[in-house]
Enzyme design. Structure first.
Site, PDB file in Angstrom:
ATOM      1  N   CYS A  72       0.867  -1.182   0.000  1.00  0.00           N
ATOM      2  CA  CYS A  72       0.000   0.000   0.000  1.00  0.00           C
ATOM      3  C   CYS A  72       0.900   1.228   0.000  1.00  0.00           C
ATOM      4  CB  CYS A  72      -0.968  -0.029   1.174  1.00  0.00           C
ATOM      5  SG  CYS A  72      -0.183  -0.123   2.781  1.00  0.00           S
ATOM      6  N   HIS A 107      -5.408   8.757   4.576  1.00  0.00           N
ATOM      7  CA  HIS A 107      -5.584   7.303   4.556  1.00  0.00           C
ATOM      8  C   HIS A 107      -7.006   7.006   5.020  1.00  0.00           C
ATOM      9  CE1 HIS A 107      -4.931   3.030   5.227  1.00  0.00           C
ATOM     10  NE2 HIS A 107      -3.793   3.147   4.561  1.00  0.00           N
TER      11      HIS A 107
END
Length: 609
Positions: A26, A534
């Protein structure tokens, strides 16, 4: 530790490649699914150059930071595992032109100190000679001139090494290819072969490659293709012997056969066109050449103009093109000084001022070209435009040179001197003002503050704020249910227990990345803060489902702008924590990152100083 070495150590300490079932990444971490987690050595991993090791959710997560993509690629080479669909952090391919520009720029970055030092030494020598302190016939002058000229003369070798490194081929073979263009057996042909020779009966047009840039870049691009082809067809046990030999045998002749004619014929064509055009319309010609002058130097094609200028000076005692050539140097000096005053990055200040001095004092433009223009393309456009204006003035005032010289010290050698000074002031002052007022461009991104050349630990002295990326209750980062975020490993920030589906821009800036799974967005502000929004915890596993992001890499955004929506109810139903985090990933760049108590959505939640 290099990315390759780090990847090797990671693979070794997770139980080897045979223990890897799958691998993704990620925005900040490698996500392994291991066949047997007991084979992984967590203590050994934590001693490496990583941030943290996290086990949970069936994954063995190794937190790297924002450079995770580079490490991921090296791990994939070792393990053969990976999901290429999730490996591209930006979510969008860079334009080819931007990739080429960035690779060339990155190739020059390591050698900029040598170029700047050489340019400053050249300027000092010219000042000492002009002041009568040193004689140009002395041994001292010759030795120091050698020191100041070396990096420019041997640029094909040095650039071969750095460009080869960027292109991921053997940099020393690349350097040898550059050296072949300067080797005495070849350069001797320049004086003995009458300008042309042959290679296996194929004509080779000879040219001087010293100080050139693009021939060796094209040569290394050819080497990359040949190296890959040879490694496919030659068995591994023989590659160390035959790949380097065959690469040199093929690349050097191809370079001399193809790129020699390109340089000579293109340069000669430009020279002939300018010579004819000056006689037809000096004003228009000087405007056009003023605009293309800097790119001509970047391509190394300016060498074809020097014989024309020297011939004009020796036969007629005057040359009408050299004043416009000097305008390009003054415009470069203006761009460098504009960057110096505009930026808040100390390293960039040092670089730009060091490039300004030789350009302004002596007309030496290489430090500006390689140190500034290859990084800040908007400044290049300003300089080209103002060079064109100054060139037009040179044509209007019929300015000519009486000797081959440049820089502030030799203005009186141009006639009329006052008109020449005015034209150069326009080139210099105009470019300076445009750069200072409108900013410059860094690696494809507008900026007027911190550029990519600064130290990672350098403190910025600005004070700016950021707002919450979503409506809801702001919580301390330590309360977030993900230890990588809550521990502050990735930087300081806040969490928001969302109460809306809209994702908001926390500050003015530019989107630098949108992760393919849409759960994370990278933003860089105008004042140099780098942050990640995020969305949720472990939501990378949803692979973009329920996420709709409206912005792409390179988009400009303003504080409070809606940049996406998320069906948070659906995300919750899928079993995921929907806390939204805002992290300042370059926390160490600032003197202080304050977490604030907001009273409303528009109130700042983070302040950097």
């Amino acid at each position: 530790m290099s990315n390759k070495n780090l990847a090797e150590k990671i693979v070794e300490n997770i139980g080897g490649k045979e223990n890897v079932q799958s691998l993704t990444h990620c925005m900040t971490r490698l996500r392994f699914v291991l066949k047997n987690e007991d084979k992984a050595d967590k203590e050994a991993l934590e001693k490496l150059d990583i941030m943290q090791v996290v086990r949970g959710g069936g994954q063995y997560q190794i937190v790297i930071g924002t450079n995770v993509k580079d490490v991921y690629e090296e791990v994939v080479k070792l393990t053969g595992e990976g999901n290429s669909g999730k490996a591209d952090e930006g979510g969008k391919e860079q334009k080819l032109s931007a990739k080429i520009f960035n690779v060339i720029s990155g190739s020059f970055t390591p050698i900029i100190p040598a170029i700047l030092g050489s340019g400053m030494l050249k300027a000092l020598l010219q000042i000492l000679v002009s002041a009568g302190v040193m004689q140009s016939s002395s041994g001292t002058y010759a030795i120091l001139t050698a020191a100041s000229n070396a990096v420019f003369y041997f640029l094909p070798i040095i650039l071969g090494i750095t460009f080869g490194t960027r292109m991921k081929v053997n940099p020393y073979i690349s350097g040898v290819i550059g050296a072949a263009l300067l080797e005495p057996n070849y350069t001797r042909l320049l004086t003995t072969a009458g300008g042309q020779t042959d290679f296996m009966h194929i004509p080779v047009v000879l040219m001087d490659y010293s100080s050139t840039v693009f021939p060796v870049i094209l040569a290394i691009c050819t080497y990359v293709l040949i190296d890959r082809l040879l490694k496919k067809i030659i068995p591994g046990v023989f590659q160390v012997l035959f790949v380097p030999m065959l690469s040199l045998m093929l690349v050097v002749p191809i370079t001399l056969i193809v790129f020699g004619p390109f340089g000579i014929y293109t340069g000669t064509f430009i020279s002939n066109v300018l010579t004819i055009a000056l006689g037809k319309n000096a004003v228009l010609t000087n405007i056009v050449f003023g605009f293309i002058g800097i790119p001509t130097v970047m391509l190394g094609l300016h060498w074809a103009l020097i014989p024309v200028i020297i011939n004009n000076l020796s036969t007629a005692g005057q040359d009408f093109l050299l004043p416009t050539v000097q305008a390009t140097a003054y415009a470069g000096a203006g761009a460098a000084l504009g960057v110096f005053f505009k930026t808040k990055d100390i390293k960039l200040k040092e670089l730009s001022f060091s490039a300004f001095v030789p350009a302004f004092l002596t007309g030496i433009t290489e430090p500006v070209i390689y140190g500034v223009f290859f990084k800040f393309r908007r400044g290049l456009l300003y300089a080209m435009s103002m060079s064109a204006v100054a060139g037009g003035l040179c044509g209007i005032f019929h300015i000519y040179a009486s000797q081959m010289a440049g820089g502030i010290m030799v203005i009186p050698s141009y006639t009329p001197a006052v008109s020449f000074a005015i034209a150069m002031a326009v080139a210099f002052g105009g470019t300076f003002l445009l750069t200072y007022i409108f900013g410059y461009e860094s690696a494809g991104k507008d900026t007027g503050t911190s550029a990519g050349t600064g130290s990672s630990q350098e403190s910025l002295t600005v004070k700016k704020t950021m707002t919450a990326p979503v409506k809801g209750k702001v919580v301390k980062l330590s309360q977030v249910a993900d230890e990588v975020f809550s521990s502050g490993t990735l930087g300081k920030g806040i969490g928001v227990i969302q109460a809306s589906d809209e994702i908001l821009a926390p500050a003015d800036g530019e989107v630098v990345s949108v992760f393919p799974t849409k759960h994370a967005i990278g933003i860089k502000t105008e004042y140099g803060a780098e942050m990640i929004i995020h969305i949720g915890i472990n939501t990378v596993e949803l692979n973009g489902k329920y996420f709709d992001i409206f912005v792409r890499e390179g988009d400009k955004i303003t504080s409070g702008q809606v940049i996406g929506t998320v069906a948070f109810d659906k995300v919750k139903e899928a079993g995921y924590d929907t806390t939204v985090m805002l992290i300042v990933t370059n926390t160490d760049h600032f003197q202080e990152v304050k977490i604030m108590e907001p009273g409303s959505l528009k109130d700042p939640v983070i302040q950097v100083e």
